[in-house]
Design an enzyme around this catalytic site. Sequence first.
Site, PDB file in Angstrom:
ATOM      1  CB  ILE A 155      -0.971  -0.026   1.187  1.00  0.00           C
ATOM      2  CG1 ILE A 155      -1.987  -1.158   1.008  1.00  0.00           C
ATOM      3  CG2 ILE A 155      -1.687   1.319   1.332  1.00  0.00           C
ATOM      4  CD1 ILE A 155      -2.839  -1.441   2.224  1.00  0.00           C
ATOM      5  CB  ALA A 231      -1.397   1.290   8.907  1.00  0.00           C
ATOM      6  NE  ARG A 232      -4.832  -4.030  11.769  1.00  0.00           N
ATOM      7  CZ  ARG A 232      -5.431  -4.137  10.595  1.00  0.00           C
ATOM      8  NH1 ARG A 232      -5.719  -3.047   9.905  1.00  0.00           N
ATOM      9  NH2 ARG A 232      -5.740  -5.316  10.109  1.00  0.00           N
ATOM     10  CG  ASP A 256     -10.032   4.274   7.563  1.00  0.00           C
ATOM     11  OD1 ASP A 256     -11.203   4.706   7.516  1.00  0.00           O
ATOM     12  OD2 ASP A 256      -9.730   3.095   7.270  1.00  0.00           O
ATOM     13  CD  GLU A 261     -10.794   0.564  14.198  1.00  0.00           C
ATOM     14  OE1 GLU A 261     -11.250  -0.374  13.511  1.00  0.00           O
ATOM     15  OE2 GLU A 261      -9.703   1.109  13.969  1.00  0.00           O
ATOM     16  CG  HIS A 280     -10.925  -0.062  10.159  1.00  0.00           C
ATOM     17  ND1 HIS A 280     -10.338  -0.765  11.182  1.00  0.00           N
ATOM     18  CD2 HIS A 280     -10.294  -0.484   9.022  1.00  0.00           C
ATOM     19  CE1 HIS A 280      -9.404  -1.569  10.707  1.00  0.00           C
ATOM     20  NE2 HIS A 280      -9.365  -1.412   9.398  1.00  0.00           N
ATOM     21  CB  ILE A 281     -14.660   3.100   5.663  1.00  0.00           C
ATOM     22  CG1 ILE A 281     -15.720   2.638   4.655  1.00  0.00           C
ATOM     23  CG2 ILE A 281     -14.132   4.491   5.293  1.00  0.00           C
ATOM     24  CD1 ILE A 281     -16.536   1.489   5.117  1.00  0.00           C
TER      25      ILE A 281
END
Length: 331
Positions: A155, A231-232, A256, A261, A280-281
């Site tokens: 990515i 990412a995370r 994101d 979360e 987170h989309i």
Amino acid sequence: MSIKVLITDHPASTPDVEREVLSTLGAEVVVAPSTDEATLAELAGDVDAIITCFAKVTDRVLDAAVRCRTVARTGVGVDNIDVARATQLGMIVTNVPEYCTDEVADHTLMLILALSRRLGPLVADTAAGGWDRNLTPVPMRLRGKTLALLGTGTIGRALIPRAQAIGMDVVACNRGRATPPGVRSVPGLAALFAEADVLSLHLPLTPETEGIIDRSALAAMKPSALLVNTARGGLVDTPSLTEALAAGEIAGAALDVTEPEPLPAAHRLRGLPNVLLTPHIAFSSDGSLADLSRFAAGNVVGVLRGSLPSSVVNPDVLESPGLRGKGVTHS
């Protein structure tokens, strides 16, 4: 004995694609009514495979799954699965490593553009009836600015030509791997943070990377810098970021993914005008969701038929005397 597969949760509105793929095995599919640990442990007792998206597949769940041969993640990262325990128990863990490269790279670029143009407050004010060009700081011109990549996997590399197309200079710090063509290498993390006009995160979440964006990393960045994370969430120390944004130590962040979360409804980050949040989309599109479900279920079919998927997360298990399903082909 019939084959049984537990789906803990799924990325699309229904698990229809998974059901279709698993039907080639004649498998019974059980969809968990909730993702709490006790429910998953109870349902896992007689399954041959587990497919999971965001649900936590803990050691308790894995210990209960006494005949399970494989755990398949419908996604890239496997930080929601106790991979070490699965390996000890002889279970093959798989993921889908490259299904959403374009989607996440596009979403990252969108967040960079939106954050640099101060879009969040402007859109909200205009939607509420306002028309104030001076509501936010003057937008940042991206041409000539430095995009610093923390992580140049699939990515991160896909983001490079997108950023270069709008005139950004891309830099990276690649310890132990070659710097991608057209990207300037910097000597270490401190230099990466200091040079960044925009810092974009593209690392997996591991014990080594957890909290890598902490108070010291943020202090090394320019006050005008922007942080983007697709990412995370665990890569960022959330309290440190919140304080840095509130104090103006960096200019903004677009996230994101978050830790925790989702963020609590009253979390301070939700109300800061220099923060953009999406739920987170980044991975999602009509094409990527179908691919994701199909590939994850296909990994299960492969293992249960005795073949080896290409995306084994824990290859050491293949040499383990405790490997479940001795029919698995190792080549």
